[in-house]
Design an enzyme around this catalytic site. Structure first.
Site, short mmCIF file in Angstrom:
data_model
loop_
_atom_site.label_atom_id
_atom_site.label_comp_id
_atom_site.label_asym_id
_atom_site.label_seq_id
_atom_site.Cartn_x
_atom_site.Cartn_y
_atom_site.Cartn_z
CB CYS A 115 2.82 3.28 -1.50
SG CYS A 115 1.69 4.28 -2.33
CB SER A 144 -1.20 5.37 0.18
OG SER A 144 -1.31 6.09 -1.05
CG HIS A 148 -1.57 10.29 1.94
ND1 HIS A 148 -1.39 12.29 1.40
CD2 HIS A 148 -1.18 9.78 0.44
CE1 HIS A 148 -1.09 12.27 0.79
NE2 HIS A 148 -1.06 11.25 -0.10
CG HIS A 178 -0.77 0.32 1.05
ND1 HIS A 178 -0.35 1.21 1.06
CD2 HIS A 178 -0.82 0.53 -0.85
CE1 HIS A 178 0.23 2.13 0.22
NE2 HIS A 178 -0.16 1.91 -1.17
CB CYS A 181 0.96 0.01 -4.21
SG CYS A 181 -0.10 1.45 -4.62
C1 CXF Z 1 -4.97 4.19 -1.46
C2 CXF Z 1 -6.40 4.26 -1.64
C3 CXF Z 1 -6.77 4.50 -0.51
C4 CXF Z 1 -6.33 3.66 0.87
C5 CXF Z 1 -5.27 4.06 0.41
C6 CXF Z 1 -4.47 2.80 -0.73
N1 CXF Z 1 -3.96 3.69 -2.38
C7 CXF Z 1 -2.63 3.79 -3.37
O1 CXF Z 1 -1.77 4.04 -2.51
ZN ZN Z 2 -0.01 2.81 -2.90
#
Ligand code: CXF
Ligand code: ZN
Length: 375
Positions: A40, A42, A45, A64, A172
């Protein structure tokens, strides 16, 4: 035991695939052998520091969005046993906190543990580097690992015949995108819907909006491949930018503006949210699913239109869904051929190829890359 995991060692450096030390599960925890993990945005990020403070910093095991097979259960776990198949919810559902009790398990109080990256409820770590440092976990699960130990609250038991290499995406992307349309935006039959950003989350928002009966689903993405894919997932129109969608508002919505605008970009920004807001018509819901950097302190929307057009800006976490209800539900829709998951997976990778997969994501080549673990 020893296992292997992709570790965030330093911000903005490639994932480090290395051997780690994993403790056995303690009270209310399970040891899971991973089958598959989605890649993903994220986690990207987390790697680039955009969501620092929300998830643990280095050293941390990423991932995740995963599924696997239970190997061992700690004491107190009486509903799972070795051999059971589980999909992880990236937000656990304890079932006891006010949010869970109120039907909003996507806001479960265990979210408070996210930044520490420890085991939920326990506050200690099971995952360690070989030189003895504790390793944080992305979203309390750390699915970029051949084995992981998680709280039972993150686990959804699924039928052993269901394919985990596809079902991992229910942890997710699929639920987040679909729920953003069906729950957060509350798409109604006949709505005009715009989805801004058509990667792993946006493609599912398109599917959700189409399934809910939208009249128009406009997929907006600068990448031609993602626009083409979005049309396969149920979009009726595709635009390369919000500016283009705005120019074509007449032919898509009879100039009324969209009823629902779902923001699912790789990274949100104040400016992009302002553009999305302007695509909305009277009483439009503007749903913010994409993550903005934790360092961004403002959003840029003409507030007068909140009043004069009764527009609403709505946040959406995990698609406002309920993992215990929606992960099995969407899995069954997939098995019935009513929800596309195979088509989301552009390419699969080994754990050792994780950085190749994230390079492809950065280049806009993948809707979703999936790591398949050796079985
Ligand atoms: C995120 C939301 C904030 C924390 C990490 C995961 N959501 C999905 O990708
Ligand atoms: Zn995610």
């Amino acid at each position: 035991m020893r296992t292997r995991a992709a570790v965030l060692r330093e911000y903005n450096q490639p994932w480090s695939v290395e051997e780690i030390e994993l403790d056995p599960p303690k009270h209310n925890e399970v040891l899971v052998k991973m089958v598959a993990s989605g890649m993903c945005h994220s986690d990207e990020h987390a790697l680039d520091g955009h969501i620092a403070g929300l998830v643990p910093g280095p050293p941390m095991i990423g991932g995740h969005e995963g599924a696997g097979i239970v190997q061992e259960v700690g004491d107190g776990v009486d509903w799972l046993e070795p051999g059971d198949h589980v999909v992880f919810g990236f937000i656990p559902a304890c079932g006891r906190c006010p949010s869970c009790a109120d039907g909003h398990s996507n806001l479960c109080d265990l979210l408070a543990t996210f930044a520490d990256g420890t085991q939920a409820l326990d506050g200690t770590h099971r995952h360690h580097t070989l030189d003895g440092k504790d390793l944080g976990l992305m979203c309390l699960i750390g699915t970029f690992s051949e084995h992981t130990v998680v709280n039972e609250a993150s686990c959804i038991k699924v039928d052993k015949d269901w394919p985990l290499d596809k079902g991992c995406l229910l942890g997710c992307g699929v639920v987040t995108g679909w729920g953003s349309a069906v729950y957060s935006a509350d798409v109604q039959p006949g709505d005009y819907v715009a989805v801004v950003g058509c990667g792993g989350i946006g493609a599912n928002a398109v599917q959700g909006a189409a399934m809910a009966g939208a009249r128009v689903v406009a997929a907006i993405d600068p990448v031609a491949f993602k626009r083409e894919q979005a049309m396969e997932f149920g979009a009726t129109h595709a635009f390369s930018s919000m500016a283009e969608a705005m120019e074509k508002l007449g032919e898509t919505t009879w100039d009324r503006g969209y009823d629902k605008v779902i923001m699912t970009m790789g990274t949100g920004s104040a400016e992009a949210l302002g553009q999305g807001f302007n695509l909305g018509g009277k009483r439009a819901k503007i749903v913010v699913t994409n993550l903005h950097s934790t360092s961004e302190g403002t959003i840029n929307v003409p507030a007068i239109m909140l009043t004069m057009m009764e527009k609403q800006v709505i946040g959406s976490l995990f698609g406002s869904a309920n993992i215990r209800k929606d992960i099995p539900r969407l899995f069954e829709l997939y098995l019935q051929g009513k929800l596309k998951i195979d088509e989301l997976i552009t390419k699969t990778y080994t754990l050792d190829q994780i950085n190749e997969g994230y390079d492809a994501m950065r280049n806009g080549e993948n809707i979703r890359g999936v790591i398949l673990f050796d079985q």
